[in-house]
Design a protein around this motif. Structure first.
Motif, PDB file in Angstrom:
ATOM      1  N   GLU A  44       6.007 -35.559 -12.274  1.00 35.33           N
ATOM      2  CA  GLU A  44       7.397 -35.719 -11.854  1.00 35.33           C
ATOM      3  C   GLU A  44       7.805 -37.199 -11.785  1.00 35.33           C
ATOM      4  O   GLU A  44       8.979 -37.529 -11.966  1.00 35.33           O
ATOM      5  N   GLY A  45       6.832 -38.091 -11.542  1.00 32.95           N
ATOM      6  CA  GLY A  45       7.136 -39.513 -11.477  1.00 32.95           C
ATOM      7  C   GLY A  45       7.574 -40.080 -12.820  1.00 32.95           C
ATOM      8  O   GLY A  45       8.701 -40.598 -12.952  1.00 32.95           O
ATOM      9  N   PRO A  46       6.722 -40.010 -13.858  1.00 31.91           N
ATOM     10  CA  PRO A  46       7.140 -40.476 -15.181  1.00 31.91           C
ATOM     11  C   PRO A  46       8.361 -39.736 -15.716  1.00 31.91           C
ATOM     12  O   PRO A  46       9.197 -40.322 -16.408  1.00 31.91           O
ATOM     13  N   ALA A  47       8.478 -38.445 -15.407  1.00 26.40           N
ATOM     14  CA  ALA A  47       9.652 -37.697 -15.871  1.00 26.40           C
ATOM     15  C   ALA A  47      10.921 -38.251 -15.238  1.00 26.40           C
ATOM     16  O   ALA A  47      11.960 -38.379 -15.897  1.00 26.40           O
ATOM     17  N   GLY A  48      10.850 -38.584 -13.956  1.00 29.25           N
ATOM     18  CA  GLY A  48      12.013 -39.158 -13.287  1.00 29.25           C
ATOM     19  C   GLY A  48      12.384 -40.520 -13.845  1.00 29.25           C
ATOM     20  O   GLY A  48      13.569 -40.831 -14.018  1.00 29.25           O
ATOM     21  N   LEU A  49      11.367 -41.337 -14.145  1.00 27.43           N
ATOM     22  CA  LEU A  49      11.631 -42.646 -14.748  1.00 27.43           C
ATOM     23  C   LEU A  49      12.284 -42.492 -16.113  1.00 27.43           C
ATOM     24  O   LEU A  49      13.224 -43.223 -16.453  1.00 27.43           O
ATOM     25  N   LEU A  50      11.790 -41.544 -16.901  1.00 30.96           N
ATOM     26  CA  LEU A  50      12.358 -41.316 -18.222  1.00 30.96           C
ATOM     27  C   LEU A  50      13.794 -40.816 -18.119  1.00 30.96           C
ATOM     28  O   LEU A  50      14.682 -41.272 -18.863  1.00 30.96           O
ATOM     29  N   ALA A  51      14.033 -39.895 -17.201  1.00 32.43           N
ATOM     30  CA  ALA A  51      15.391 -39.373 -17.029  1.00 32.43           C
ATOM     31  C   ALA A  51      16.356 -40.495 -16.666  1.00 32.43           C
ATOM     32  O   ALA A  51      17.467 -40.580 -17.204  1.00 32.43           O
ATOM     33  N   GLU A  52      15.951 -41.382 -15.765  1.00 32.24           N
ATOM     34  CA  GLU A  52      16.824 -42.479 -15.361  1.00 32.24           C
ATOM     35  C   GLU A  52      17.052 -43.448 -16.519  1.00 32.24           C
ATOM     36  O   GLU A  52      18.175 -43.938 -16.718  1.00 32.24           O
ATOM     37  N   ALA A  53      16.008 -43.734 -17.293  1.00 30.54           N
ATOM     38  CA  ALA A  53      16.162 -44.633 -18.434  1.00 30.54           C
ATOM     39  C   ALA A  53      17.124 -44.057 -19.465  1.00 30.54           C
ATOM     40  O   ALA A  53      17.912 -44.790 -20.069  1.00 30.54           O
ATOM     41  N   LEU A  54      17.067 -42.754 -19.664  1.00 29.34           N
ATOM     42  CA  LEU A  54      17.987 -42.120 -20.608  1.00 29.34           C
ATOM     43  C   LEU A  54      19.421 -42.152 -20.083  1.00 29.34           C
ATOM     44  O   LEU A  54      20.370 -42.361 -20.850  1.00 29.34           O
ATOM     45  N   ARG A  55      19.582 -41.945 -18.785  1.00 29.57           N
ATOM     46  CA  ARG A  55      20.933 -42.012 -18.206  1.00 29.57           C
ATOM     47  C   ARG A  55      21.521 -43.412 -18.376  1.00 29.57           C
ATOM     48  O   ARG A  55      22.714 -43.560 -18.643  1.00 29.57           O
ATOM     49  N   LEU A  56      20.686 -44.436 -18.214  1.00 26.84           N
ATOM     50  CA  LEU A  56      21.161 -45.800 -18.400  1.00 26.84           C
ATOM     51  C   LEU A  56      21.578 -46.055 -19.843  1.00 26.84           C
ATOM     52  O   LEU A  56      22.364 -46.967 -20.115  1.00 26.84           O
ATOM     53  N   ARG A  57      21.050 -45.245 -20.754  1.00 21.99           N
ATOM     54  CA  ARG A  57      21.455 -45.347 -22.155  1.00 21.99           C
ATOM     55  C   ARG A  57      22.678 -44.487 -22.457  1.00 21.99           C
ATOM     56  O   ARG A  57      23.070 -44.348 -23.612  1.00 21.99           O
ATOM     57  N   GLY A  58      23.245 -43.889 -21.426  1.00 21.45           N
ATOM     58  CA  GLY A  58      24.453 -43.102 -21.601  1.00 21.45           C
ATOM     59  C   GLY A  58      24.224 -41.645 -21.942  1.00 21.45           C
ATOM     60  O   GLY A  58      25.179 -40.942 -22.300  1.00 21.45           O
ATOM     61  N   ARG A  59      22.978 -41.174 -21.796  1.00 18.54           N
ATOM     62  CA  ARG A  59      22.698 -39.771 -22.113  1.00 18.54           C
ATOM     63  C   ARG A  59      22.790 -38.901 -20.870  1.00 18.54           C
ATOM     64  O   ARG A  59      22.338 -39.296 -19.780  1.00 18.54           O
ATOM     65  N   ALA A  60      23.361 -37.729 -21.012  1.00 22.85           N
ATOM     66  CA  ALA A  60      23.285 -36.732 -19.949  1.00 22.85           C
ATOM     67  C   ALA A  60      21.862 -36.182 -19.925  1.00 22.85           C
ATOM     68  O   ALA A  60      21.252 -35.970 -20.972  1.00 22.85           O
ATOM     69  N   VAL A  61      21.328 -35.972 -18.738  1.00 22.92           N
ATOM     70  CA  VAL A  61      19.937 -35.541 -18.596  1.00 22.92           C
ATOM     71  C   VAL A  61      19.838 -34.424 -17.570  1.00 22.92           C
ATOM     72  O   VAL A  61      20.479 -34.473 -16.510  1.00 22.92           O
ATOM     73  N   ALA A  62      19.019 -33.423 -17.879  1.00 21.41           N
ATOM     74  CA  ALA A  62      18.627 -32.400 -16.911  1.00 21.41           C
ATOM     75  C   ALA A  62      17.117 -32.495 -16.742  1.00 21.41           C
ATOM     76  O   ALA A  62      16.376 -32.200 -17.683  1.00 21.41           O
ATOM     77  N   ALA A  63      16.672 -32.952 -15.582  1.00 21.79           N
ATOM     78  CA  ALA A  63      15.243 -33.017 -15.283  1.00 21.79           C
ATOM     79  C   ALA A  63      14.866 -31.764 -14.503  1.00 21.79           C
ATOM     80  O   ALA A  63      15.398 -31.519 -13.414  1.00 21.79           O
ATOM     81  N   VAL A  64      13.969 -30.981 -15.054  1.00 18.43           N
ATOM     82  CA  VAL A  64      13.604 -29.684 -14.464  1.00 18.43           C
ATOM     83  C   VAL A  64      12.096 -29.646 -14.274  1.00 18.43           C
ATOM     84  O   VAL A  64      11.333 -29.983 -15.186  1.00 18.43           O
TER      85      VAL A  64
END
Length: 210
Positions: A44-64
């Motif tokens: 869940e840690g790396p997944a959360g970091l990846l989700a945030e990095a993608l959001r900063l790139r302007g992508r909508a993200v669903a972390a499940v």
């Protein structure tokens, strides 16, 4: 398999940039990424970091997280509370993941994803509302034993622990045979696109991008 030292920040940025350049393999509107790892690897840690990095790139993200898609206790504990074979093949509701997470993200789907289904503490449905993932968005699914189910991932990241590290860091040692079976039957380090060695969580190493 050759590993190179890297920081979590650099790894996250590199994976996010790679995902940002991918097109969905199914021709649809959403990308699907797996962060696979035993609970001891804290996916869940790396997944959360990846989700945030993608959001900063302007992508909508669903972390499940798959922890929200456990089967009811009556099914999980049918053969006892510490049965590794049931943990391997019967704890996680893969049918619900197909129906509530992957199905809505198929080409022409609604994009309405259920973030979780079952609360293991109350042993009741969470009744969480659906969340709409905008076209062009990314699903980041994290949890253990994700590979080998034919889930339609566009990129898979496996957090690898050596047998010794897995044994030392696992809070429920009765699950260890399930992960040995996973290694034997699925070989996640060979099946994944990216493998991250996480024996020392402060100093990861990885195989690089595909």
């Amino acid at each position: 398999m050759k590993f190179e030292p890297i920081t979590w920040e650099r790894l996250t940025d590199a994976v996010a940039a790679h995902v940002d350049g991918l097109a969905p393999a199914d021709g649809g509107s959403w990308l699907k990424v797996a962060v696979d790892g035993a609970p001891a690897a804290r996916p869940e840690g790396p997944a959360g970091l990846l989700a945030e990095a993608l959001r900063l790139r302007g992508r909508a993200v669903a972390a499940v997280g798959t922890g929200g898609f456990l089967r009811p206790a009556s099914l999980r504990y049918e053969y006892g509370k510490e049965d590794p074979d049931t943990y391997y093949s019967g704890w996680f509701d893969t049918g619900a993941l197909w129906r509530e997470v992957f199905g809505p993200l198929e080409p022409g789907g609604s994009g309405k994803v259920l973030p979780d289904l079952w609360d293991p503490v109350t042993d009741r449905a969470t009744r969480s509302p659906y969340r709409t993932l905008a076209p062009g968005g990314v699903l980041v699914l994290h949890g253990p034993l994700l590979l080998g189910h034919w889930f339609p991932f566009d990129l898979t990241v496996h957090l690898r622990l050596s047998p010794g590290a897995l044994a030392r860091r696992t809070d429920q040692p009765w699950t260890l045979p399930a992960f040995r079976r996973y290694e034997a039957e699925v070989a996640p380090a060979e099946a994944a696109d990216v493998v991250v060695r996480a024996d020392d969580p402060r100093h990861p190493a990885w195989t690089g991008l595909p």
